[in-house]
Scaffold this active site. Structure first.
Site, PDB file in Angstrom:
ATOM      1  N   ASP A 181      -6.941  -1.517  -4.451  1.00 48.03           N
ATOM      2  CA  ASP A 181      -8.233  -1.102  -2.895  1.00 48.03           C
ATOM      3  C   ASP A 181      -9.257  -0.196  -3.694  1.00 48.03           C
ATOM      4  O   ASP A 181     -10.993   0.059  -3.639  1.00 48.03           O
ATOM      5  CB  ASP A 181      -7.588  -0.221  -1.661  1.00 48.03           C
ATOM      6  N   ASP A 185       0.758  -1.061  -0.083  1.00 47.73           N
ATOM      7  CA  ASP A 185      -0.167  -0.451   0.366  1.00 47.73           C
ATOM      8  C   ASP A 185       1.079   1.417   0.022  1.00 47.73           C
ATOM      9  O   ASP A 185       2.203   1.036   0.638  1.00 47.73           O
ATOM     10  CB  ASP A 185      -0.865  -0.164   1.336  1.00 47.73           C
TER      11      ASP A 185
END
Length: 172
Positions: free
Chosen positions: A147, A129
């Site tokens: 995401d 991430d």
């Protein structure tokens, strides 16, 4: 009366379009993660400020969405991979039956994001991430392209379920 095995109008086109969209999300997700790790060489925990409210900050997510259900061992890791693969297979089947653009696009975005995160978790044991939104002392979760695609896909499906009052056709 139509045969139950005959594809419904519009379903075939969303299967193909959705596959292309899912592939585009997957490529964008994996390319962005490779750029963060190998292009920028952003180390774990390192951060580059882009705007006062936006940074590139590399973190490793061992759980699922928003860091929930952390996979602390190989059993949990591969369990998450297996669960996500099963969901991806179910999404492919759903995509092939999609008739409305909100459903087709939503499912395609979720599918592309899910496969992107499956690849990370399978190869590394975690998901990379890097998009970090923050204001002052408040920090939103760090996330990635997959995401974002999953979130947008879920919003489209919710929108469709709340406003898509289409008639249900029964087969006689």
């Amino acid at each position: 009366m139509t045969d139950a095995t005959e594809p419904r109008p519009g379903a075939r086109q969303w299967g193909l379009r959705g596959g292309v969209i899912a592939l585009a999300v997957l490529i964008a997700d994996q390319a962005s993660k490779l750029w963060i790790v190998h292009g920028l060489k952003l180390g774990l925990g390192d951060s580059i400020a882009l705007l006062p409210v936006l940074s590139l900050s590399r973190v490793h997510n061992y759980g699922i969405s928003l860091g929930l259900f952390q996979a602390g061992n190989d059993w949990a890791r591969w369990g998450l991979v297996a669960l996500t693969v099963a969901i991806a297979v179910w999404l492919v089947r759903w995509l092939r039956r999609a008739e409305h653009w909100r459903v087709g696009l939503g499912v395609a975005l979720i599918l592309g994001g899910a496969v992107g995160n499956i690849i990370d978790r399978s190869l590394y044991g975690y998901v990379v991430d890097f998009v970090h939104v923050h204001v002052g002392g408040w920090s939103f979760y760090v996330f990635n392209v997959a995401d974002s695609a999953i979130t947008i896909g879920v919003v489209l499906l919710l929108w469709d379920s709340l406003t898509g009052a289409r008639t249900v056709q029964t087969r006689g």
